[in-house]
Motif scaffolding. Structure first.
Motif, PDB file in Angstrom:
ATOM      1  N   HIS A  65       0.824  -1.207   0.000  1.00  0.00           N
ATOM      2  CA  HIS A  65       0.000   0.000   0.000  1.00  0.00           C
ATOM      3  C   HIS A  65       0.862   1.264   0.000  1.00  0.00           C
ATOM      4  CE1 HIS A  65      -3.774  -2.153   0.849  1.00  0.00           C
ATOM      5  NE2 HIS A  65      -3.034  -2.948   1.602  1.00  0.00           N
ATOM      6  N   GLN A  66       0.405   2.237  -0.758  1.00  0.00           N
ATOM      7  CA  GLN A  66       0.968   3.599  -0.735  1.00  0.00           C
ATOM      8  C   GLN A  66       2.465   3.625  -1.050  1.00  0.00           C
ATOM      9  OE1 GLN A  66      -2.448   4.801  -0.655  1.00  0.00           O
ATOM     10  NE2 GLN A  66      -1.145   6.543  -0.118  1.00  0.00           N
ATOM     11  N   HIS A  67       2.893   2.857  -2.023  1.00  0.00           N
ATOM     12  CA  HIS A  67       4.306   2.903  -2.419  1.00  0.00           C
ATOM     13  C   HIS A  67       4.638   4.323  -2.858  1.00  0.00           C
ATOM     14  CE1 HIS A  67       8.062   2.159  -4.468  1.00  0.00           C
ATOM     15  NE2 HIS A  67       8.059   0.902  -4.061  1.00  0.00           N
ATOM     16  N   PRO A  68       5.626   4.972  -2.253  1.00  0.00           N
ATOM     17  CA  PRO A  68       5.845   6.406  -2.500  1.00  0.00           C
ATOM     18  C   PRO A  68       6.166   6.733  -3.951  1.00  0.00           C
ATOM     19  CG  PRO A  68       7.634   5.461  -1.183  1.00  0.00           C
ATOM     20  CD  PRO A  68       6.544   4.448  -1.217  1.00  0.00           C
ATOM     21  N   LYS A  69       6.896   5.857  -4.651  1.00  0.00           N
ATOM     22  CA  LYS A  69       7.237   6.147  -6.042  1.00  0.00           C
ATOM     23  C   LYS A  69       6.003   6.120  -6.931  1.00  0.00           C
ATOM     24  CE  LYS A  69      11.916   4.211  -5.686  1.00  0.00           C
ATOM     25  NZ  LYS A  69      12.820   3.108  -6.121  1.00  0.00           N
ATOM     26  N   VAL A  70       5.090   5.222  -6.644  1.00  0.00           N
ATOM     27  CA  VAL A  70       3.881   5.116  -7.469  1.00  0.00           C
ATOM     28  C   VAL A  70       2.920   6.256  -7.151  1.00  0.00           C
ATOM     29  CG1 VAL A  70       1.966   3.631  -8.132  1.00  0.00           C
ATOM     30  CG2 VAL A  70       4.204   2.626  -7.615  1.00  0.00           C
ATOM     31  N   VAL A  71       2.784   6.573  -5.884  1.00  0.00           N
ATOM     32  CA  VAL A  71       1.935   7.713  -5.501  1.00  0.00           C
ATOM     33  C   VAL A  71       2.456   8.996  -6.143  1.00  0.00           C
ATOM     34  CG1 VAL A  71       1.168   9.129  -3.563  1.00  0.00           C
ATOM     35  CG2 VAL A  71       1.165   6.636  -3.350  1.00  0.00           C
ATOM     36  N   ALA A  72       3.778   9.182  -6.138  1.00  0.00           N
ATOM     37  CA  ALA A  72       4.373  10.377  -6.756  1.00  0.00           C
ATOM     38  C   ALA A  72       4.120  10.404  -8.258  1.00  0.00           C
ATOM     39  CB  ALA A  72       5.875  10.414  -6.473  1.00  0.00           C
ATOM     40  N   ALA A  73       4.194   9.246  -8.908  1.00  0.00           N
ATOM     41  CA  ALA A  73       3.959   9.191 -10.360  1.00  0.00           C
ATOM     42  C   ALA A  73       2.520   9.554 -10.699  1.00  0.00           C
ATOM     43  CB  ALA A  73       4.290   7.799 -10.886  1.00  0.00           C
ATOM     44  N   ILE A  74       1.569   9.122  -9.874  1.00  0.00           N
ATOM     45  CA  ILE A  74       0.167   9.468 -10.111  1.00  0.00           C
ATOM     46  C   ILE A  74      -0.024  10.981  -9.976  1.00  0.00           C
ATOM     47  CG2 ILE A  74      -2.185   9.207  -9.222  1.00  0.00           C
ATOM     48  CD1 ILE A  74      -1.335   6.372  -8.281  1.00  0.00           C
ATOM     49  N   LYS A  75       0.574  11.559  -8.949  1.00  0.00           N
ATOM     50  CA  LYS A  75       0.460  13.008  -8.755  1.00  0.00           C
ATOM     51  C   LYS A  75       1.097  13.773  -9.917  1.00  0.00           C
ATOM     52  CE  LYS A  75       0.481  12.867  -3.672  1.00  0.00           C
ATOM     53  NZ  LYS A  75       1.261  13.215  -2.459  1.00  0.00           N
ATOM     54  N   THR A 282      -0.864  -2.456 -11.770  1.00  0.00           N
ATOM     55  CA  THR A 282      -0.810  -1.155 -11.087  1.00  0.00           C
ATOM     56  C   THR A 282      -0.881  -1.317  -9.576  1.00  0.00           C
ATOM     57  OG1 THR A 282      -3.209  -0.876 -11.143  1.00  0.00           O
ATOM     58  CG2 THR A 282      -1.958   0.029 -13.005  1.00  0.00           C
ATOM     59  N   SER A 283      -0.799  -2.546  -9.110  1.00  0.00           N
ATOM     60  CA  SER A 283      -1.003  -2.854  -7.688  1.00  0.00           C
ATOM     61  C   SER A 283      -2.374  -2.372  -7.215  1.00  0.00           C
ATOM     62  CB  SER A 283       0.107  -2.240  -6.827  1.00  0.00           C
ATOM     63  OG  SER A 283       0.272  -2.964  -5.614  1.00  0.00           O
ATOM     64  N   GLY A 284      -3.300  -2.211  -8.158  1.00  0.00           N
ATOM     65  CA  GLY A 284      -4.645  -1.780  -7.818  1.00  0.00           C
ATOM     66  C   GLY A 284      -4.788  -0.304  -7.512  1.00  0.00           C
ATOM     67  N   ALA A 322       1.010   2.126 -13.991  1.00  0.00           N
ATOM     68  CA  ALA A 322       1.635   0.873 -14.408  1.00  0.00           C
ATOM     69  C   ALA A 322       3.129   1.047 -14.638  1.00  0.00           C
ATOM     70  CB  ALA A 322       0.965   0.350 -15.678  1.00  0.00           C
ATOM     71  N   VAL A 323       3.509   2.126 -15.293  1.00  0.00           N
ATOM     72  CA  VAL A 323       4.931   2.390 -15.534  1.00  0.00           C
ATOM     73  C   VAL A 323       5.683   2.466 -14.210  1.00  0.00           C
ATOM     74  CG1 VAL A 323       6.585   4.098 -16.391  1.00  0.00           C
ATOM     75  CG2 VAL A 323       4.574   3.500 -17.762  1.00  0.00           C
ATOM     76  N   ALA A 328       9.256   0.151 -10.274  1.00  0.00           N
ATOM     77  CA  ALA A 328       9.590  -0.094  -8.870  1.00  0.00           C
ATOM     78  C   ALA A 328       9.824  -1.581  -8.616  1.00  0.00           C
ATOM     79  CB  ALA A 328       8.480   0.433  -7.967  1.00  0.00           C
ATOM     80  N   MET A 329       9.002  -2.412  -9.208  1.00  0.00           N
ATOM     81  CA  MET A 329       9.164  -3.855  -9.023  1.00  0.00           C
ATOM     82  C   MET A 329      10.518  -4.325  -9.539  1.00  0.00           C
ATOM     83  SD  MET A 329       5.373  -5.352  -9.915  1.00  0.00           S
ATOM     84  CE  MET A 329       5.617  -6.943  -9.127  1.00  0.00           C
ATOM     85  N   ALA A 330      10.919  -3.787 -10.688  1.00  0.00           N
ATOM     86  CA  ALA A 330      12.205  -4.183 -11.284  1.00  0.00           C
ATOM     87  C   ALA A 330      13.378  -3.649 -10.472  1.00  0.00           C
ATOM     88  CB  ALA A 330      12.278  -3.696 -12.727  1.00  0.00           C
ATOM     89  N   GLU A 331      13.309  -2.367 -10.108  1.00  0.00           N
ATOM     90  CA  GLU A 331      14.428  -1.742  -9.392  1.00  0.00           C
ATOM     91  C   GLU A 331      14.613  -2.300  -7.984  1.00  0.00           C
ATOM     92  OE1 GLU A 331      14.294   2.673 -11.575  1.00  0.00           O
ATOM     93  OE2 GLU A 331      13.512   2.424  -9.538  1.00  0.00           O
ATOM     94  N   GLU A 332      13.534  -2.671  -7.337  1.00  0.00           N
ATOM     95  CA  GLU A 332      13.595  -3.096  -5.947  1.00  0.00           C
ATOM     96  C   GLU A 332      13.588  -4.612  -5.766  1.00  0.00           C
ATOM     97  OE1 GLU A 332      10.531  -0.982  -3.807  1.00  0.00           O
ATOM     98  OE2 GLU A 332      11.014   0.905  -4.854  1.00  0.00           O
ATOM     99  N   GLY A 333      13.602  -5.355  -6.868  1.00  0.00           N
ATOM    100  CA  GLY A 333      13.634  -6.811  -6.772  1.00  0.00           C
ATOM    101  C   GLY A 333      12.409  -7.398  -6.098  1.00  0.00           C
ATOM    102  N   ILE A 334      11.241  -6.814  -6.368  1.00  0.00           N
ATOM    103  CA  ILE A 334      10.024  -7.235  -5.683  1.00  0.00           C
ATOM    104  C   ILE A 334       9.581  -8.623  -6.134  1.00  0.00           C
ATOM    105  CG2 ILE A 334       7.559  -6.703  -5.444  1.00  0.00           C
ATOM    106  CD1 ILE A 334       8.365  -3.726  -5.313  1.00  0.00           C
ATOM    107  N   VAL A 335       9.725  -8.931  -7.414  1.00  0.00           N
ATOM    108  CA  VAL A 335       9.370 -10.270  -7.894  1.00  0.00           C
ATOM    109  C   VAL A 335      10.280 -11.313  -7.247  1.00  0.00           C
ATOM    110  CG1 VAL A 335       9.144 -11.741  -9.926  1.00  0.00           C
ATOM    111  CG2 VAL A 335       8.508  -9.324 -10.072  1.00  0.00           C
ATOM    112  N   GLU A 336      11.555 -10.992  -7.191  1.00  0.00           N
ATOM    113  CA  GLU A 336      12.518 -11.905  -6.563  1.00  0.00           C
ATOM    114  C   GLU A 336      12.222 -12.078  -5.070  1.00  0.00           C
ATOM    115  OE1 GLU A 336      14.211 -10.134 -10.242  1.00  0.00           O
ATOM    116  OE2 GLU A 336      13.205  -9.324  -8.453  1.00  0.00           O
ATOM    117  N   ASN A 337      11.777 -11.003  -4.425  1.00  0.00           N
ATOM    118  CA  ASN A 337      11.414 -11.111  -3.008  1.00  0.00           C
ATOM    119  C   ASN A 337      10.250 -12.061  -2.811  1.00  0.00           C
ATOM    120  OD1 ASN A 337      11.647  -9.941  -0.136  1.00  0.00           O
ATOM    121  ND2 ASN A 337       9.479  -9.651  -0.608  1.00  0.00           N
ATOM    122  N   ALA A 338       9.256 -11.981  -3.687  1.00  0.00           N
ATOM    123  CA  ALA A 338       8.109 -12.889  -3.590  1.00  0.00           C
ATOM    124  C   ALA A 338       8.556 -14.337  -3.714  1.00  0.00           C
ATOM    125  CB  ALA A 338       7.080 -12.551  -4.661  1.00  0.00           C
ATOM    126  N   ALA A 339       9.459 -14.602  -4.658  1.00  0.00           N
ATOM    127  CA  ALA A 339       9.955 -15.967  -4.836  1.00  0.00           C
ATOM    128  C   ALA A 339      10.732 -16.427  -3.608  1.00  0.00           C
ATOM    129  CB  ALA A 339      10.840 -16.034  -6.082  1.00  0.00           C
TER     130      ALA A 339
END
Length: 449
Positions: A65-75, A282-284, A322-323, A328-339
């Protein structure tokens, strides 16, 4: 649940009950939880409680929730271009399509954007029908594909029943599910082979030349998170190729990191003809879905107009989200973290719970996409709630989890453990401790009690 005492939260509750019509619910029986804010893997309710979100809401807040990079991109996008008609190119739509195409398997390089997963399925089916000149579409009984007209008829679970008039050209079949096998199988290999044989027979009796598409949730989500046995998806791919049937992979829930890969089909090395997505893209944060299209299907509409569209297709606010999400997922290794979390902490922790709690009949999943099959008797596999319904035991369990500080996701007799892909090992342990405590209550409803 008592009405919130905080004036603002109570006002929210009262407005909801006075004016909001909820989905999939008998309205008079509703007592909705007020959520006031969220951050990371936590939400806060109208009573001021912090709750660990093991539901990811509807299994969509993949980056929390409320990932700062995504919130900033929406703004930032709102300051530049809030909306534009889909016939005009906009930079965020093009960049979102590029980022998605880079991650889809094979050559699924053309992206048609929708507002969500159900529309994506609707349009994928329309593309398949026009591409093949056929009408019938096959899907599994244990599945959910959305609430719109074609998608709900493709759905296998009981939400289809009041909406199904048998006129949508949809035909259902049994997918592999060894724990409750329809094929009297005793091994994953037998279940795979017999499920594929069943599908072959169904196609033969329906007429291969009448079938436009097979639509599969790569790993069925709401229906139970049944990971298909190795080789099953490849077998379906071969059947589709042999009969000229379009394979549609519905990755609405399983996609964008949920299983520890960008898309769940990657686990099997299978490339569908069409791939639908939504939720995690878009993480919803802003609604967005779409269809990734193979070259041979896209070529059908090179000179022939595609008869479909949406006012908000490729909406710039949604695409900017979405961008930012994918970046953020790529830069922060979020997919790898899930695995990693799924392999090292969550999966082992859930299996350890199964050793202690007789109410757990089976644990299954991948990444941060898990389900606990809850039973009253492990020997008979009698479910803790009936198919299509709930039970006092399940209600007690979910209430106990809420009291323990966990927002849970349950469906029929199952408890789904589906936290954000960003969850830390420490947060997983917090959730496992709450589950351990609550499952002790559910154990009292088993024959072992």
């Amino acid at each position: 649940m008592p009405v919130p005492t905080d004036p603002a939260a109570r006002r929210t509750y009262e407005l909801d009950r006075a004016h909001v019509f909820h989905s999939w619910s008998a309205q008079a029986a509703l007592d909705p939880l007020v959520i006031t804010r969220a951050e990371g893997c936590y939400v806060w309710d109208g009573h001021g409680r912090r709750l660990l979100d093991l539901s990811s809401q509807l299994v969509n807040t993949n980056i929390g929730h409320q990932h700062p990079k995504v919130v900033a991109a929406i703004k930032a996008q709102a300051d530049v271009l809030c909306t534009v008609a889909p016939q005009h190119a906009n930079d965020q739509r093009g960049e979102a399509a590029r980022l998605i195409a880079e991650r889809t398997p094979g050559e699924l390089d053309r992206i048609f954007f929708t507002n969500g997963g159900a529309e994506a399925v609707e349009y994928a089916v329309r593309m398949a029908r026009l591409h093949t000149g056929r009408y019938k579409v096959l899907s599994q009984y244990r599945s959910y594909h959305g609430g719109t007209s074609t998608a709900i008829n493709l759905t296998g679970d009981p939400r289809r029943w009041p909406n199904d008039y048998g006129s949508a050209g949809t035909v259902h079949f049994f997918g592999p599910f060894l724990y409750r096998t329809a094929f009297h199988a005793s091994t994953e290999e037998e279940e795979r082979d017999r499920a594929l044989e069943h599908l072959e027979q169904l196609i033969a009796f329906e007429g291969p030349g009448t079938i436009a598409a097979i639509v599969l949730e790569t790993i069925p989500g709401t229906a139970g998170i049944m990971v298909p046995p190795p080789g099953y998806l490849a077998g379906v791919r071969e059947i589709c190729d042999r009969h000229g049937i379009v394979l549609v992979a519905d990755e609405t829930m399983a996609g964008f990191g949920r299983t520890g890969r960008w898309f769940a089909v990657e686990h099997e090395g299978v490339v569908p003809d069409l791939l639908t997505f939504a939720k995690g893209v878009t993480s919803g944060y802003v609604p967005l879905g779409g269809v990734a299209i193979s070259p041979h299907v896209a070529a059908t509409f090179a000179e022939r107009p595609f008869p479909g569209g949406l006012t908000y297709s490729g909406h710039p606010l949604a695409c900017a989200t979405a961008v930012a999400t994918i970046t953020a997922m790529a830069e922060e290794g979020i997919v790898e973290n899930a695995a990693r979390v799924g392999e090292d902490v969550l999966g082992p922790g859930l299996r350890a719970l199964a050793e202690r709690h007789p109410v757990i009949g089976e644990v299954r999943g991948r990444g941060v996409f898990w389900a606990l099959e809850l039973v009253t008797d492990r020997a008979t596999k009698e479910p803790l709630a009936p198919y299509g319904g709930t039970s006092p035991a399940m209600k007690e369990l979910t209430a106990a989890l809420l009291d323990a500080g966990v927002l849970s996701f349950s469906n029929f007799h199952r408890l789904h453990v589906v936290p954000p892909c960003t969850i830390s090992p420490a947060e997983v342990e917090e959730g496992l401790a709450a589950l351990d405590e609550a499952l002790s209550i559910a154990d009292k409803h088993t024959t072992a009690a």
